[in-house]
Design an enzyme around this catalytic site. Structure first.
Site, PDB file in Angstrom:
ATOM      1  N   SER A  17       0.805  -1.222   0.000  1.00 26.01           N
ATOM      2  CA  SER A  17       0.000   0.000   0.000  1.00 26.01           C
ATOM      3  C   SER A  17       0.844   1.281   0.000  1.00 26.01           C
ATOM      4  O   SER A  17       0.510   2.223  -0.723  1.00 26.01           O
ATOM      5  CB  SER A  17      -0.957   0.016   1.196  1.00 26.01           C
ATOM      6  N   LYS A  66     -10.114  -6.178   9.838  1.00 26.33           N
ATOM      7  CA  LYS A  66     -11.199  -5.574   9.042  1.00 26.33           C
ATOM      8  C   LYS A  66     -12.567  -5.669   9.730  1.00 26.33           C
ATOM      9  O   LYS A  66     -13.346  -4.723   9.706  1.00 26.33           O
ATOM     10  CB  LYS A  66     -11.281  -6.250   7.673  1.00 26.33           C
ATOM     11  N   ASN A  87     -11.985  -1.609   5.219  1.00 25.03           N
ATOM     12  CA  ASN A  87     -10.569  -1.539   4.842  1.00 25.03           C
ATOM     13  C   ASN A  87     -10.109  -0.104   4.599  1.00 25.03           C
ATOM     14  O   ASN A  87      -8.935   0.132   4.303  1.00 25.03           O
ATOM     15  CB  ASN A  87     -10.274  -2.412   3.609  1.00 25.03           C
ATOM     16  N   GLY A 128     -15.772 -20.083  -2.065  1.00 24.75           N
ATOM     17  CA  GLY A 128     -15.524 -19.539  -0.729  1.00 24.75           C
ATOM     18  C   GLY A 128     -16.777 -18.881  -0.185  1.00 24.75           C
ATOM     19  O   GLY A 128     -17.641 -18.407  -0.954  1.00 24.75           O
ATOM     20  N   GLY A 130     -16.410 -16.929   3.001  1.00 25.80           N
ATOM     21  CA  GLY A 130     -15.885 -16.200   4.154  1.00 25.80           C
ATOM     22  C   GLY A 130     -15.964 -14.699   3.927  1.00 25.80           C
ATOM     23  O   GLY A 130     -16.774 -14.208   3.127  1.00 25.80           O
ATOM     24  N   GLY A 131     -15.104 -13.976   4.622  1.00 30.05           N
ATOM     25  CA  GLY A 131     -15.117 -12.520   4.573  1.00 30.05           C
ATOM     26  C   GLY A 131     -14.871 -11.960   3.179  1.00 30.05           C
ATOM     27  O   GLY A 131     -15.502 -10.977   2.784  1.00 30.05           O
ATOM     28  N   ASN A 152     -18.590 -23.813  -1.657  1.00 29.59           N
ATOM     29  CA  ASN A 152     -17.645 -23.739  -0.539  1.00 29.59           C
ATOM     30  C   ASN A 152     -17.362 -25.126   0.019  1.00 29.59           C
ATOM     31  O   ASN A 152     -18.214 -26.010  -0.039  1.00 29.59           O
ATOM     32  CB  ASN A 152     -18.227 -22.852   0.578  1.00 29.59           C
ATOM     33  N   ARG A 153     -16.145 -25.292   0.534  1.00 31.20           N
ATOM     34  CA  ARG A 153     -15.750 -26.561   1.161  1.00 31.20           C
ATOM     35  C   ARG A 153     -16.784 -26.972   2.209  1.00 31.20           C
ATOM     36  O   ARG A 153     -17.220 -28.114   2.251  1.00 31.20           O
ATOM     37  CB  ARG A 153     -14.359 -26.368   1.800  1.00 31.20           C
TER      38      ARG A 153
HETATM   39  P1  ATR Z   1     -11.325 -14.503   4.276  1.00 26.30           P
HETATM   40  O1  ATR Z   1     -11.551 -13.311   5.129  1.00 26.30           O
HETATM   41  O2  ATR Z   1     -10.001 -14.529   3.574  1.00 26.30           O
HETATM   42  O3  ATR Z   1     -12.472 -14.779   3.354  1.00 26.30           O
HETATM   43  P2  ATR Z   1     -12.322 -16.577   5.994  1.00 26.30           P
HETATM   44  O4  ATR Z   1     -13.491 -15.725   6.346  1.00 26.30           O
HETATM   45  O5  ATR Z   1     -11.640 -17.364   7.055  1.00 26.30           O
HETATM   46  O6  ATR Z   1     -11.182 -15.734   5.305  1.00 26.30           O
HETATM   47  O7  ATR Z   1     -12.823 -17.587   4.833  1.00 26.30           O
HETATM   48  C1  ATR Z   1     -11.944 -18.466   4.207  1.00 26.30           C
HETATM   49  C2  ATR Z   1     -12.690 -19.180   3.093  1.00 26.30           C
HETATM   50  O8  ATR Z   1     -11.745 -19.979   2.362  1.00 26.30           O
HETATM   51  C3  ATR Z   1     -13.751 -20.142   3.591  1.00 26.30           C
HETATM   52  O9  ATR Z   1     -14.788 -20.193   2.642  1.00 26.30           O
HETATM   53  C4  ATR Z   1     -12.989 -21.482   3.646  1.00 26.30           C
HETATM   54  O10 ATR Z   1     -13.797 -22.624   3.539  1.00 26.30           O
HETATM   55  P3  ATR Z   1     -14.546 -23.212   4.849  1.00 26.30           P
HETATM   56  O11 ATR Z   1     -15.755 -22.359   5.049  1.00 26.30           O
HETATM   57  O12 ATR Z   1     -14.859 -24.601   4.490  1.00 26.30           O
HETATM   58  O13 ATR Z   1     -13.559 -23.099   5.981  1.00 26.30           O
HETATM   59  C5  ATR Z   1     -12.147 -21.340   2.399  1.00 26.30           C
HETATM   60  N1  ATR Z   1     -10.943 -22.186   2.431  1.00 26.30           N
HETATM   61  C6  ATR Z   1      -9.842 -21.994   3.183  1.00 26.30           C
HETATM   62  N2  ATR Z   1      -8.924 -22.956   2.944  1.00 26.30           N
HETATM   63  C7  ATR Z   1      -9.474 -23.775   2.000  1.00 26.30           C
HETATM   64  C8  ATR Z   1      -9.022 -24.944   1.325  1.00 26.30           C
HETATM   65  N3  ATR Z   1      -7.822 -25.476   1.576  1.00 26.30           N
HETATM   66  N4  ATR Z   1      -9.845 -25.524   0.417  1.00 26.30           N
HETATM   67  C9  ATR Z   1     -11.056 -24.987   0.155  1.00 26.30           C
HETATM   68  N5  ATR Z   1     -11.536 -23.878   0.764  1.00 26.30           N
HETATM   69  C10 ATR Z   1     -10.758 -23.276   1.673  1.00 26.30           C
END
Ligand code: ATR
Length: 272
Positions: A17, A66, A87, A128, A130-131, A152-153
């Site tokens: 940044s 964040k 952010n 994904g 997540g955030g 998502n996983r």
């Molecule tokens: P961020 O703020 O970077 O989004 P987060 O809120 O912790 O971080 O979310 C991480 C995301 O990446 C989640 O969707 C996670 O899947 P889970 O909900 O099953 O935990 C996904 N993720 C992280 N590592 C992963 C992996 N090795 N394979 C698949 N998905 C993964």
């Protein structure tokens, strides 16, 4: 007069940044100082407030602060409120601490302006729940795609997040067994899997010859997801370097009302 800016994070040493914002400031002959501030969970709030009471004009906030920053701001923009993550911080003329999230706009600007993608009418799959996914869903929906599907996983998290955005757009979620039928024109990796060097999805039938693949992460080498996408015939594979610069441009404009040019910097950073 020197304007003071900073990025708060932990870790923060790797942050690009400062160089990005110095580049923008030079475009307008502004004299700025942009510091990296390594904070801890316990002192983040104190240091953020001290930064502004000592005359700071604006700051960025990165991992892991964040979401915490959201709770500290007096006012949130709709983007930050939806993302539940801030952010970009500034103080408004009523002396309120204001939080914005420029990540989603950065992604959209990169896709449309730098990669000439048409999001309107696109079939989008986001990996994904997540955030990072939360931060890009509203700006994607505003572009009127044909569909947005979350994979998502942990499938239940995708389903819950999709439901949360239903007032805005009919976001769907898909189970592993449905992946082969999704046929996205835009596939976005918003997982944190790149950080651990793995591909976040196994079923390569998600990729067709029309699938434009985008990884929110960036690195000097193609990310594992982009290597996998290229090997499976994606039409294009792009990392998040452009998004990094574009989200910074949105932050800079938020603080200064000036719209920096990003093209030269993105070119220089990708070549480097
Ligand atoms: P961020 O703020 O970077 O989004 P987060 O809120 O912790 O971080 O979310 C991480 C995301 O990446 C989640 O969707 C996670 O899947 P889970 O909900 O099953 O935990 C996904 N993720 C992280 N590592 C992963 C992996 N090795 N394979 C698949 N998905 C993964």
């Amino acid at each position: 007069m020197t304007e003071h800016y900073a990025v708060f994070g932990n870790p923060v040493a790797h942050s690009r940044s400062p160089e990005i914002h110095q580049h923008f400031a030079r475009q307008f002959s502004r004299n700025i100082e942009y510091k990296k501030i390594l904070a801890e969970e316990e002192d983040f709030a104190l240091r953020l407030r001290a930064f502004f009471s000592e005359g700071g004009k604006g700051c960025n906030v990165t991992v892991p602060f964040k979401a915490l920053c959201c709770n500290l701001c007096d006012v949130l923009t709709p983007a930050a409120d939806r993302a539940r993550a801030v952010n970009t911080v500034y103080v408004n003329d009523r002396a309120q601490l204001c939080g914005h999230n420029s990540d989603g706009a950065g992604l959209i600007n990169d896709l449309i302006n730098n990669h000439r993608q048409t999001i309107e009418g696109a079939n989008i799959v986001v990996l994904g729940a997540g955030g990072a996914t939360r931060g890009i869903l509203e700006p994607l929906a505003q572009q009127r795609p044909a569909s947005i599907t979350l994979v998502n996983r942990t499938a239940a998290k995708a389903a819950a997040l999709a439901t949360e955005f239903h007032d805005l757009f009919p976001v769907q979620s898909a189970a592993d067994s449905e992946i082969a039928g999704l046929r996205p024109t835009l596939l976005i990796n918003a997982t944190s899997a790149s950080l651990s060097g793995v591909v976040p999805i196994e079923d390569s039938r998600i990729i067709t010859a029309d699938t434009f693949c985008y990884d929110l992460a960036y690195s000097s080498e193609p990310t594992p997801f982009l290597q996998w996408a290229a090997a499976n015939g994606a039409i294009a594979c792009v990392d998040g370097l452009g998004m990094l610069v574009e989200q910074a441009a949105v932050s800079f404009a938020t603080w200064t009302d000036l719209q920096p040019d990003t093209s030269e910097l993105i070119r220089a950073m990708s070549q480097a």
